[in-house]
Design a protein around this motif. Structure first.
Motif, short mmCIF file in Angstrom:
data_model
loop_
_atom_site.label_atom_id
_atom_site.label_comp_id
_atom_site.label_asym_id
_atom_site.label_seq_id
_atom_site.Cartn_x
_atom_site.Cartn_y
_atom_site.Cartn_z
N UNK A 120 -11.71 -6.45 10.32
CA UNK A 120 -10.94 -6.61 9.08
C UNK A 120 -11.70 -7.57 8.19
N UNK A 121 -11.52 -7.42 6.88
CA UNK A 121 -12.31 -8.22 5.95
C UNK A 121 -11.55 -8.45 4.65
N UNK A 122 -12.03 -9.40 3.88
CA UNK A 122 -11.46 -9.71 2.58
C UNK A 122 -11.80 -8.56 1.63
N UNK B 274 -6.73 -10.87 7.43
CA UNK B 274 -6.17 -9.64 8.01
C UNK B 274 -5.02 -9.10 7.17
N UNK B 275 -4.14 -10.00 6.73
CA UNK B 275 -2.97 -9.57 5.96
C UNK B 275 -3.39 -8.92 4.65
N UNK B 276 -4.35 -9.52 3.96
CA UNK B 276 -4.84 -8.95 2.70
C UNK B 276 -5.53 -7.60 2.95
N UNK B 277 -6.28 -7.54 4.03
CA UNK B 277 -6.97 -6.30 4.38
C UNK B 277 -5.98 -5.17 4.61
N UNK B 278 -4.93 -5.44 5.38
CA UNK B 278 -3.94 -4.40 5.67
C UNK B 278 -3.19 -3.97 4.40
#
Length: 526
Positions: free
Chosen positions: A377-379, A303-307
Protein backbone atom coordinates in the motif's frame (compact mmCIF):
# COMPACT_ATOMS: atom_id res chain seq x y z
CA UNK A 1 17.03 -24.92 7.69
CA UNK A 2 15.84 -27.43 10.24
CA UNK A 3 12.22 -27.31 11.27
CA UNK A 4 10.84 -27.67 14.74
CA UNK A 5 13.30 -25.41 16.55
CA UNK A 6 10.51 -23.87 18.61
CA UNK A 7 6.81 -24.42 19.23
CA UNK A 8 4.93 -26.44 16.62
CA UNK A 9 2.36 -24.94 14.28
CA UNK A 10 -1.24 -25.14 15.51
CA UNK A 11 -4.05 -24.92 12.94
CA UNK A 12 -7.82 -25.29 12.65
CA UNK A 13 -9.10 -26.64 9.34
CA UNK A 14 -12.34 -25.20 7.97
CA UNK A 15 -12.81 -27.17 4.76
CA UNK A 16 -13.97 -25.40 1.62
CA UNK A 17 -17.65 -25.96 0.97
CA UNK A 18 -18.81 -22.35 0.67
CA UNK A 19 -18.06 -20.03 -2.22
CA UNK A 20 -17.01 -16.40 -1.70
CA UNK A 21 -17.04 -13.24 -3.74
CA UNK A 22 -14.21 -13.10 -6.25
CA UNK A 23 -12.14 -9.92 -6.37
CA UNK A 24 -11.12 -10.59 -9.98
CA UNK A 25 -14.21 -11.57 -12.00
CA UNK A 26 -16.67 -10.19 -9.39
CA UNK A 27 -18.55 -13.49 -9.14
CA UNK A 28 -20.60 -13.53 -5.93
CA UNK A 29 -19.91 -17.16 -5.00
CA UNK A 30 -17.36 -18.42 -7.55
CA UNK A 31 -14.25 -18.04 -5.38
CA UNK A 32 -13.72 -21.50 -3.90
CA UNK A 33 -10.92 -22.34 -1.52
CA UNK A 34 -9.97 -24.53 1.41
CA UNK A 35 -8.99 -22.63 4.53
CA UNK A 36 -7.55 -22.96 7.99
CA UNK A 37 -6.86 -20.63 10.87
CA UNK A 38 -3.23 -20.66 11.94
CA UNK A 39 -2.88 -19.90 15.64
CA UNK A 40 0.87 -20.23 15.23
CA UNK A 41 3.10 -21.45 12.43
CA UNK A 42 6.79 -22.09 11.89
CA UNK A 43 8.41 -20.50 8.87
CA UNK A 44 9.40 -23.94 7.57
CA UNK A 45 5.81 -25.17 7.69
CA UNK A 46 4.59 -22.06 5.88
CA UNK A 47 7.34 -22.43 3.27
CA UNK A 48 6.24 -26.01 2.65
CA UNK A 49 2.58 -24.95 2.53
CA UNK A 50 3.08 -22.21 -0.05
CA UNK A 51 5.00 -24.78 -2.08
CA UNK A 52 1.72 -26.72 -2.14
CA UNK A 53 -0.38 -23.74 -3.26
CA UNK A 54 -1.37 -22.24 0.12
CA UNK A 55 -1.17 -18.54 0.97
CA UNK A 56 -1.94 -16.43 4.03
CA UNK A 57 -4.07 -13.37 4.68
CA UNK A 58 -3.33 -12.31 8.24
CA UNK A 59 -3.64 -15.55 10.22
CA UNK A 60 -6.01 -17.15 7.73
CA UNK A 61 -4.27 -19.59 5.39
CA UNK A 62 -6.12 -20.65 2.24
CA UNK A 63 -5.69 -22.81 -0.84
CA UNK A 64 -7.81 -22.23 -3.95
CA UNK A 65 -9.74 -25.27 -5.21
CA UNK A 66 -8.00 -24.96 -8.53
CA UNK A 67 -10.20 -27.13 -10.77
CA UNK A 68 -13.42 -25.55 -9.44
CA UNK A 69 -12.75 -21.90 -8.56
CA UNK A 70 -13.80 -19.23 -11.04
CA UNK A 71 -10.31 -17.75 -11.39
CA UNK A 72 -7.56 -20.37 -10.81
CA UNK A 73 -4.64 -18.88 -8.88
CA UNK A 74 -1.23 -20.38 -9.55
CA UNK A 75 1.63 -19.79 -7.12
CA UNK A 76 4.38 -17.87 -8.93
CA UNK A 77 8.01 -17.39 -7.99
CA UNK A 78 10.79 -15.40 -9.59
CA UNK A 79 14.37 -16.72 -9.66
CA UNK A 80 15.81 -13.64 -8.00
CA UNK A 81 19.47 -14.43 -8.64
CA UNK A 82 18.88 -14.66 -12.38
CA UNK A 83 16.34 -11.85 -12.67
CA UNK A 84 16.93 -9.35 -15.47
CA UNK A 85 14.95 -6.13 -15.46
CA UNK A 86 12.86 -5.58 -18.58
CA UNK A 87 12.76 -2.33 -20.52
CA UNK A 88 9.60 -1.26 -18.70
CA UNK A 89 11.11 -2.16 -15.33
CA UNK A 90 14.14 0.01 -16.09
CA UNK A 91 11.83 2.89 -16.98
CA UNK A 92 10.37 2.73 -13.48
CA UNK A 93 13.83 2.60 -11.87
CA UNK A 94 14.99 5.56 -13.98
CA UNK A 95 11.85 7.49 -13.11
CA UNK A 96 12.51 7.06 -9.39
CA UNK A 97 16.16 8.02 -9.80
CA UNK A 98 15.21 11.13 -11.78
CA UNK A 99 12.69 12.09 -9.10
CA UNK A 100 15.20 11.67 -6.27
CA UNK A 101 18.00 13.56 -7.99
CA UNK A 102 16.11 16.30 -9.84
CA UNK A 103 12.65 16.34 -8.30
CA UNK A 104 11.11 15.46 -11.66
CA UNK A 105 7.40 14.73 -11.15
CA UNK A 106 6.34 14.19 -14.75
CA UNK A 107 3.14 12.21 -14.38
CA UNK A 108 3.28 10.13 -17.54
CA UNK A 109 0.65 7.45 -17.93
CA UNK A 110 2.18 4.19 -16.75
CA UNK A 111 1.98 1.33 -19.21
CA UNK A 112 4.08 -1.05 -17.17
CA UNK A 113 1.80 -1.26 -14.13
CA UNK A 114 -1.75 -2.39 -14.95
CA UNK A 115 -2.61 -2.72 -11.26
CA UNK A 116 -2.08 -0.11 -8.57
CA UNK A 117 -0.60 -2.68 -6.23
CA UNK A 118 1.55 -5.55 -7.39
CA UNK A 119 -0.02 -7.91 -4.87
CA UNK A 120 -3.83 -7.77 -4.82
CA UNK A 121 -4.78 -11.36 -4.10
CA UNK A 122 -7.05 -11.02 -1.09
CA UNK A 123 -7.61 -7.31 -0.71
CA UNK A 124 -11.23 -7.49 -1.78
CA UNK A 125 -12.08 -10.95 -0.45
CA UNK A 126 -13.93 -11.32 2.83
CA UNK A 127 -13.44 -15.01 3.57
CA UNK A 128 -10.63 -14.51 6.11
CA UNK A 129 -13.03 -12.70 8.41
CA UNK A 130 -15.94 -15.11 8.06
CA UNK A 131 -13.71 -17.99 9.09
CA UNK A 132 -11.96 -16.51 12.12
CA UNK A 133 -11.29 -18.97 14.93
CA UNK A 134 -13.53 -18.99 17.99
CA UNK A 135 -11.28 -21.27 20.04
CA UNK A 136 -10.09 -19.86 23.37
CA UNK A 137 -6.39 -19.46 24.00
CA UNK A 138 -6.59 -21.80 26.97
CA UNK A 139 -7.41 -24.65 24.61
CA UNK A 140 -4.30 -23.81 22.58
CA UNK A 141 -1.69 -23.52 25.31
CA UNK A 142 1.50 -22.90 23.34
CA UNK A 143 4.18 -25.56 23.62
CA UNK A 144 7.66 -24.63 24.77
CA UNK A 145 10.86 -26.65 24.37
CA UNK A 146 12.18 -27.20 27.87
CA UNK A 147 11.75 -30.79 28.98
CA UNK A 148 9.64 -33.91 28.46
CA UNK A 149 6.30 -34.99 29.81
CA UNK A 150 5.84 -38.77 29.76
CA UNK A 151 2.43 -40.07 28.81
CA UNK A 152 1.44 -43.65 28.35
CA UNK A 153 -0.46 -44.76 25.29
CA UNK A 154 -4.00 -45.53 26.36
CA UNK A 155 -4.47 -47.86 23.45
CA UNK A 156 -4.03 -51.02 25.55
CA UNK A 157 -6.55 -53.24 23.81
CA UNK A 158 -4.85 -52.95 20.45
CA UNK A 159 -1.75 -54.80 21.67
CA UNK A 160 0.50 -51.92 20.70
CA UNK A 161 3.53 -51.33 22.90
CA UNK A 162 3.54 -48.36 25.24
CA UNK A 163 6.01 -45.67 24.34
CA UNK A 164 7.35 -42.59 25.98
CA UNK A 165 7.71 -39.49 23.86
CA UNK A 166 9.96 -36.50 24.38
CA UNK A 167 7.39 -33.80 24.78
CA UNK A 168 7.89 -30.09 25.25
CA UNK A 169 6.86 -28.73 28.64
CA UNK A 170 4.22 -26.03 28.60
CA UNK A 171 4.31 -22.61 30.12
CA UNK A 172 1.25 -23.06 32.32
CA UNK A 173 -1.01 -26.13 32.50
CA UNK A 174 0.44 -29.32 31.11
CA UNK A 175 -0.15 -30.44 27.56
CA UNK A 176 0.39 -34.15 27.04
CA UNK A 177 1.58 -35.99 24.01
CA UNK A 178 0.38 -39.50 23.20
CA UNK A 179 2.68 -41.39 20.90
CA UNK A 180 1.39 -44.18 18.71
CA UNK A 181 3.84 -46.96 17.93
CA UNK A 182 6.46 -45.95 15.37
CA UNK A 183 5.26 -42.35 15.42
CA UNK A 184 8.38 -40.21 14.99
CA UNK A 185 9.10 -36.89 16.57
CA UNK A 186 8.21 -33.95 14.30
CA UNK A 187 9.90 -34.66 11.02
CA UNK A 188 12.72 -32.70 9.48
CA UNK A 189 12.00 -31.28 6.02
CA UNK A 190 12.32 -34.11 3.55
CA UNK A 191 15.52 -34.25 1.53
CA UNK A 192 13.40 -34.31 -1.59
CA UNK A 193 11.76 -31.06 -0.55
CA UNK A 194 15.14 -29.47 0.03
CA UNK A 195 16.37 -30.70 -3.33
CA UNK A 196 13.55 -28.90 -5.08
CA UNK A 197 14.75 -25.65 -3.53
CA UNK A 198 18.42 -26.06 -4.29
CA UNK A 199 19.45 -22.57 -5.40
CA UNK A 200 20.77 -22.12 -8.90
CA UNK A 201 24.56 -22.40 -9.06
CA UNK A 202 25.91 -18.84 -9.02
CA UNK A 203 28.55 -17.90 -11.53
CA UNK A 204 32.12 -17.87 -10.35
CA UNK A 205 32.82 -14.44 -8.93
CA UNK A 206 34.43 -12.60 -6.07
CA UNK A 207 34.58 -14.35 -2.72
CA UNK A 208 32.46 -12.09 -0.53
CA UNK A 209 34.29 -13.29 2.56
CA UNK A 210 37.46 -11.63 1.28
CA UNK A 211 38.17 -7.95 0.61
CA UNK A 212 37.41 -6.69 -2.87
CA UNK A 213 40.33 -5.88 -5.14
CA UNK A 214 41.04 -2.18 -4.71
CA UNK A 215 41.48 -0.28 -7.93
CA UNK A 216 41.68 3.51 -7.76
CA UNK A 217 38.59 3.76 -9.93
CA UNK A 218 36.67 1.49 -7.56
CA UNK A 219 37.80 3.47 -4.53
CA UNK A 220 36.50 6.67 -6.11
CA UNK A 221 33.26 4.93 -6.95
CA UNK A 222 32.90 3.64 -3.41
CA UNK A 223 33.36 7.13 -1.99
CA UNK A 224 30.57 8.32 -4.23
CA UNK A 225 28.50 5.36 -3.10
CA UNK A 226 28.76 6.49 0.50
CA UNK A 227 27.02 9.72 -0.48
CA UNK A 228 24.34 7.66 -2.17
CA UNK A 229 23.81 5.56 0.92
CA UNK A 230 23.05 8.71 2.87
CA UNK A 231 20.18 9.36 0.49
CA UNK A 232 19.09 5.91 -0.74
CA UNK A 233 19.73 3.60 2.16
CA UNK A 234 18.29 0.42 3.55
CA UNK A 235 18.03 -0.48 7.23
CA UNK A 236 16.86 -3.51 9.15
CA UNK A 237 15.45 -2.48 12.53
CA UNK A 238 17.67 0.60 12.58
CA UNK A 239 20.92 -1.15 11.62
CA UNK A 240 22.59 -0.30 8.34
CA UNK A 241 22.85 -3.22 5.92
CA UNK A 242 26.63 -3.08 5.81
CA UNK A 243 27.13 -6.55 4.36
CA UNK A 244 24.43 -5.95 1.82
CA UNK A 245 26.02 -2.66 0.77
CA UNK A 246 29.12 -4.58 -0.28
CA UNK A 247 26.87 -6.86 -2.31
CA UNK A 248 25.14 -3.88 -3.89
CA UNK A 249 28.45 -2.27 -4.70
CA UNK A 250 29.74 -5.40 -6.37
CA UNK A 251 26.53 -5.98 -8.31
CA UNK A 252 26.26 -2.36 -9.39
CA UNK A 253 29.62 -2.34 -11.18
CA UNK A 254 29.06 -1.81 -14.85
CA UNK A 255 30.23 -4.67 -17.01
CA UNK A 256 31.06 -4.31 -20.66
CA UNK A 257 28.26 -5.48 -22.94
CA UNK A 258 26.12 -6.65 -20.02
CA UNK A 259 22.61 -5.33 -19.40
CA UNK A 260 22.09 -3.23 -16.29
CA UNK A 261 20.49 -4.88 -13.31
CA UNK A 262 18.46 -3.46 -10.43
CA UNK A 263 21.54 -2.57 -8.39
CA UNK A 264 22.87 -0.39 -11.21
CA UNK A 265 19.89 1.90 -10.67
CA UNK A 266 19.58 1.64 -6.90
CA UNK A 267 23.30 2.11 -6.20
CA UNK A 268 24.40 4.87 -8.51
CA UNK A 269 26.32 7.83 -7.08
CA UNK A 270 24.03 10.78 -6.43
CA UNK A 271 24.99 14.45 -6.83
CA UNK A 272 25.51 16.59 -3.75
CA UNK A 273 22.46 18.68 -4.59
CA UNK A 274 20.08 15.73 -4.84
CA UNK A 275 16.50 16.87 -4.25
CA UNK A 276 15.16 13.98 -2.16
CA UNK A 277 16.28 11.29 0.25
CA UNK A 278 14.82 7.79 -0.08
CA UNK A 279 15.34 5.26 2.69
CA UNK A 280 14.03 1.69 2.87
CA UNK A 281 13.60 0.29 6.37
CA UNK A 282 12.72 -3.32 7.23
CA UNK A 283 10.87 -3.61 10.56
CA UNK A 284 9.50 -6.76 12.14
CA UNK A 285 5.71 -6.63 12.29
CA UNK A 286 5.04 -9.84 14.25
CA UNK A 287 5.82 -9.81 17.06
CA UNK A 288 5.85 -6.04 16.64
CA UNK A 289 9.24 -4.42 17.13
CA UNK A 290 9.70 -1.05 18.80
CA UNK A 291 10.27 0.56 15.38
CA UNK A 292 7.06 -0.99 14.09
CA UNK A 293 5.09 0.29 17.06
CA UNK A 294 6.59 3.77 16.75
CA UNK A 295 5.50 4.05 13.11
CA UNK A 296 2.19 2.17 13.36
CA UNK A 297 -0.13 5.19 13.20
CA UNK A 298 1.69 6.81 10.30
CA UNK A 299 1.71 3.51 8.41
CA UNK A 300 -2.01 3.02 9.06
CA UNK A 301 -2.83 6.49 7.73
CA UNK A 302 -1.02 5.65 4.48
CA UNK A 303 -3.04 2.41 4.24
CA UNK A 304 -6.30 4.25 4.93
CA UNK A 305 -5.66 6.82 2.19
CA UNK A 306 -4.61 4.08 -0.20
CA UNK A 307 -7.81 2.10 0.35
CA UNK A 308 -10.02 5.18 0.03
CA UNK A 309 -8.39 6.63 -3.08
CA UNK A 310 -7.24 3.54 -4.97
CA UNK A 311 -9.89 1.01 -3.92
CA UNK A 312 -12.71 3.55 -3.34
CA UNK A 313 -13.39 2.37 0.22
CA UNK A 314 -15.72 4.59 2.26
CA UNK A 315 -13.98 6.58 5.03
CA UNK A 316 -15.26 4.27 7.78
CA UNK A 317 -14.14 0.99 6.16
CA UNK A 318 -10.34 0.96 6.40
CA UNK A 319 -10.39 0.57 10.19
CA UNK A 320 -7.38 0.02 12.41
CA UNK A 321 -8.83 -3.41 13.26
CA UNK A 322 -9.01 -4.37 9.58
CA UNK A 323 -5.50 -3.06 8.98
CA UNK A 324 -4.13 -4.98 11.97
CA UNK A 325 -5.84 -8.28 11.14
CA UNK A 326 -5.07 -8.19 7.44
CA UNK A 327 -1.58 -6.68 7.27
CA UNK A 328 -0.01 -6.78 10.74
CA UNK A 329 -1.19 -10.00 12.38
CA UNK A 330 0.76 -13.06 11.33
CA UNK A 331 0.89 -16.64 12.58
CA UNK A 332 4.60 -16.88 11.71
CA UNK A 333 6.96 -17.39 14.62
CA UNK A 334 10.04 -15.17 14.58
CA UNK A 335 13.05 -17.42 14.06
CA UNK A 336 16.79 -16.97 13.80
CA UNK A 337 19.33 -19.37 12.39
CA UNK A 338 23.14 -19.23 12.26
CA UNK A 339 23.08 -19.46 8.48
CA UNK A 340 19.97 -17.32 8.11
CA UNK A 341 19.53 -13.63 7.34
CA UNK A 342 20.62 -11.19 10.03
CA UNK A 343 17.07 -9.88 10.41
CA UNK A 344 15.80 -13.42 11.02
CA UNK A 345 12.79 -15.16 9.51
CA UNK A 346 9.15 -14.18 9.91
CA UNK A 347 6.84 -11.29 8.97
CA UNK A 348 8.04 -7.77 8.25
CA UNK A 349 7.01 -4.39 6.86
CA UNK A 350 9.40 -2.87 4.34
CA UNK A 351 8.84 0.86 4.73
CA UNK A 352 9.76 3.40 2.05
CA UNK A 353 10.66 6.73 3.64
CA UNK A 354 10.89 9.79 1.43
CA UNK A 355 12.29 12.88 3.14
CA UNK A 356 11.33 11.52 6.55
CA UNK A 357 7.79 10.48 5.58
CA UNK A 358 6.39 7.00 4.85
CA UNK A 359 5.14 6.88 1.26
CA UNK A 360 4.78 3.10 0.81
CA UNK A 361 4.87 -0.15 2.77
CA UNK A 362 5.53 -3.62 1.40
CA UNK A 363 4.27 -6.42 3.64
CA UNK A 364 6.62 -9.40 3.30
CA UNK A 365 7.41 -12.76 4.84
CA UNK A 366 11.04 -13.90 4.99
CA UNK A 367 11.08 -17.70 4.75
CA UNK A 368 13.80 -20.35 4.47
CA UNK A 369 13.85 -20.32 0.66
CA UNK A 370 12.21 -17.05 -0.32
CA UNK A 371 10.94 -13.57 0.31
CA UNK A 372 7.17 -13.82 -0.07
CA UNK A 373 5.34 -10.63 -0.97
CA UNK A 374 2.02 -10.29 0.85
CA UNK A 375 0.70 -6.81 -0.02
CA UNK A 376 1.69 -3.28 -0.90
CA UNK A 377 0.00 0.00 0.00
CA UNK A 378 1.23 3.50 -0.72
CA UNK A 379 0.42 7.19 -0.53
CA UNK A 380 -1.77 7.92 -3.61
CA UNK A 381 0.02 11.27 -4.03
CA UNK A 382 3.02 9.29 -5.26
CA UNK A 383 1.19 7.06 -7.73
CA UNK A 384 3.22 8.65 -10.53
CA UNK A 385 6.29 6.78 -9.26
CA UNK A 386 4.77 3.37 -10.13
CA UNK A 387 5.43 2.19 -6.59
CA UNK A 388 3.90 -1.23 -7.23
CA UNK A 389 6.56 -2.08 -9.78
CA UNK A 390 9.32 -0.21 -7.95
CA UNK A 391 8.69 -2.03 -4.67
CA UNK A 392 8.61 -5.41 -6.43
CA UNK A 393 12.02 -4.65 -7.96
CA UNK A 394 13.38 -3.54 -4.60
CA UNK A 395 12.05 -6.74 -3.01
CA UNK A 396 13.85 -8.79 -5.66
CA UNK A 397 17.04 -6.85 -4.88
CA UNK A 398 16.40 -7.44 -1.16
CA UNK A 399 16.09 -11.18 -1.80
CA UNK A 400 19.46 -11.13 -3.56
CA UNK A 401 20.98 -9.31 -0.59
CA UNK A 402 19.62 -11.85 1.89
CA UNK A 403 20.97 -14.68 -0.26
CA UNK A 404 24.53 -13.52 0.46
CA UNK A 405 24.14 -14.67 4.08
CA UNK A 406 21.47 -17.35 3.49
CA UNK A 407 22.27 -19.13 0.20
CA UNK A 408 19.02 -21.16 0.18
CA UNK A 409 17.00 -17.94 0.25
CA UNK A 410 17.10 -17.22 -3.47
CA UNK A 411 13.49 -16.96 -4.67
CA UNK A 412 10.97 -14.12 -4.70
CA UNK A 413 7.35 -15.29 -4.41
CA UNK A 414 4.78 -12.92 -5.88
CA UNK A 415 1.65 -14.61 -4.62
CA UNK A 416 -0.68 -15.89 -7.32
CA UNK A 417 -0.59 -15.63 -11.10
CA UNK A 418 -4.12 -15.48 -12.55
CA UNK A 419 -4.06 -15.96 -16.31
CA UNK A 420 -7.86 -15.82 -16.66
CA UNK A 421 -7.73 -12.24 -15.31
CA UNK A 422 -5.76 -10.19 -17.90
CA UNK A 423 -4.93 -7.37 -15.49
CA UNK A 424 -3.16 -9.91 -13.24
CA UNK A 425 -0.88 -11.31 -15.93
CA UNK A 426 1.78 -8.67 -15.34
CA UNK A 427 3.40 -10.86 -12.66
CA UNK A 428 4.62 -13.08 -15.48
CA UNK A 429 6.85 -10.22 -16.66
CA UNK A 430 9.28 -10.75 -13.76
CA UNK A 431 11.51 -13.40 -15.33
CA UNK A 432 12.80 -16.02 -15.11
CA UNK A 433 9.78 -17.24 -13.19
CA UNK A 434 8.02 -20.52 -12.53
CA UNK A 435 4.44 -21.59 -11.85
CA UNK A 436 3.49 -24.37 -9.45
CA UNK A 437 1.76 -27.40 -10.96
CA UNK A 438 -1.57 -27.69 -9.11
CA UNK A 439 -1.48 -31.50 -9.17
CA UNK A 440 2.14 -32.59 -8.64
CA UNK A 441 3.48 -29.40 -6.97
CA UNK A 442 6.59 -29.17 -9.11
CA UNK A 443 7.82 -25.87 -10.52
CA UNK A 444 7.46 -25.32 -14.26
CA UNK A 445 8.97 -22.43 -16.28
CA UNK A 446 6.19 -19.97 -17.07
CA UNK A 447 7.00 -20.11 -20.80
CA UNK A 448 5.85 -23.73 -20.82
CA UNK A 449 2.68 -22.93 -18.87
CA UNK A 450 1.29 -20.04 -20.93
CA UNK A 451 0.26 -22.07 -24.02
CA UNK A 452 -1.60 -24.48 -21.73
CA UNK A 453 -3.39 -21.63 -19.96
CA UNK A 454 -4.39 -20.11 -23.28
CA UNK A 455 -6.31 -23.31 -23.99
CA UNK A 456 -7.81 -23.79 -20.53
CA UNK A 457 -7.89 -21.63 -17.40
CA UNK A 458 -7.14 -24.72 -15.34
CA UNK A 459 -4.18 -26.82 -16.35
CA UNK A 460 -1.78 -29.42 -15.02
CA UNK A 461 1.70 -28.18 -15.92
CA UNK A 462 3.62 -31.39 -15.30
CA UNK A 463 3.49 -33.14 -18.67
CA UNK A 464 4.66 -36.45 -17.25
CA UNK A 465 1.35 -38.30 -17.09
CA UNK A 466 2.77 -40.79 -14.60
CA UNK A 467 4.07 -38.16 -12.20
CA UNK A 468 2.27 -37.89 -8.86
CA UNK A 469 2.41 -35.61 -5.85
CA UNK A 470 5.55 -36.85 -4.07
CA UNK A 471 4.48 -35.17 -0.83
CA UNK A 472 1.00 -36.69 -0.85
CA UNK A 473 -0.63 -38.22 2.23
CA UNK A 474 0.46 -41.81 2.73
CA UNK A 475 -0.38 -42.58 6.37
CA UNK A 476 -3.41 -40.91 7.93
CA UNK A 477 -2.67 -42.43 11.33
CA UNK A 478 0.52 -40.36 11.67
CA UNK A 479 -1.25 -37.00 11.36
CA UNK A 480 -0.65 -35.02 14.58
CA UNK A 481 -3.72 -33.87 16.46
CA UNK A 482 -4.20 -31.52 19.43
CA UNK A 483 -7.25 -32.76 21.33
CA UNK A 484 -8.18 -31.60 24.83
CA UNK A 485 -4.72 -30.09 25.13
CA UNK A 486 -3.14 -33.46 24.45
CA UNK A 487 -0.96 -34.07 21.40
CA UNK A 488 -1.46 -37.46 19.77
CA UNK A 489 -1.34 -39.17 16.39
CA UNK A 490 -4.66 -39.46 14.59
CA UNK A 491 -4.66 -43.25 15.12
CA UNK A 492 -4.93 -42.69 18.90
CA UNK A 493 -7.34 -39.75 18.62
CA UNK A 494 -9.66 -41.76 16.38
CA UNK A 495 -10.16 -44.39 19.09
CA UNK A 496 -10.61 -41.81 21.85
CA UNK A 497 -13.04 -39.60 19.99
CA UNK A 498 -16.69 -39.73 20.96
CA UNK A 499 -19.44 -38.85 18.53
CA UNK A 500 -19.59 -39.02 14.74
CA UNK A 501 -16.39 -39.70 12.83
CA UNK A 502 -14.45 -36.75 11.47
CA UNK A 503 -12.11 -38.90 9.39
CA UNK A 504 -13.23 -37.39 6.09
CA UNK A 505 -12.32 -33.88 7.27
CA UNK A 506 -8.94 -34.96 8.67
CA UNK A 507 -8.22 -36.91 5.49
CA UNK A 508 -9.00 -33.83 3.38
CA UNK A 509 -6.80 -31.60 5.57
CA UNK A 510 -3.85 -33.98 5.48
CA UNK A 511 -4.15 -34.49 1.72
CA UNK A 512 -4.00 -30.73 1.18
CA UNK A 513 -1.08 -29.95 3.49
CA UNK A 514 0.84 -33.12 2.60
CA UNK A 515 2.35 -35.86 4.73
CA UNK A 516 5.35 -33.88 5.99
CA UNK A 517 3.37 -30.90 7.31
CA UNK A 518 0.59 -33.13 8.67
CA UNK A 519 3.19 -34.90 10.86
CA UNK A 520 4.76 -31.62 12.06
CA UNK A 521 1.77 -29.32 12.54
CA UNK A 522 -0.89 -29.82 15.22
CA UNK A 523 -4.46 -30.06 13.91
CA UNK A 524 -6.79 -28.75 16.61
CA UNK A 525 -9.81 -30.93 17.28
CA UNK A 526 -12.44 -29.91 19.82
Amino acid sequence: MAAGGGSPSIVEFFGGEDGYRCGYCRSDTGNLSHGMWAHSMTVQDYQDLIDRGWRRSGKYVYKPIMNQTCCPQYTIRCQALHFQASKSHKKVLKKMLKFITKGDVSKVASEEEPMDSHIEDVATCDFPYKSESQVSQSELTPLAVDQAEKVENEDKDSGETKEEGDVPKVESDSVHICADKDTPVPAEPSHSAKAVHAPPKPGKGADLSKPLCRKAKDIRKERKLQKLLQNQTGTVEGSQLQGDQAFLLQNSKSKTNQPKNIEDFVCVPLPDDTRHKLEVRVVRSSPPSSQFKATFQESYQVYKRYQMVIHKDPPDKPTINQFTRFLCDSPLEAEDAPNGPECGYGSFHQQYWLDGKIIAVGVIDILPYCVSSVYLYYDPDFSFLSLGVYSALREIAFTRQLCVKAPDLCFYYMGFYIHSCPKMRYKGQYRPSDLLCPETYVWTPIEQCLPLLERSKYSRFNQDAKAVDEGRLKELGRVRVLHKRTVMPYSVYKKRRKGPSDEASVQQYASLVGQTCSERMLLFRS
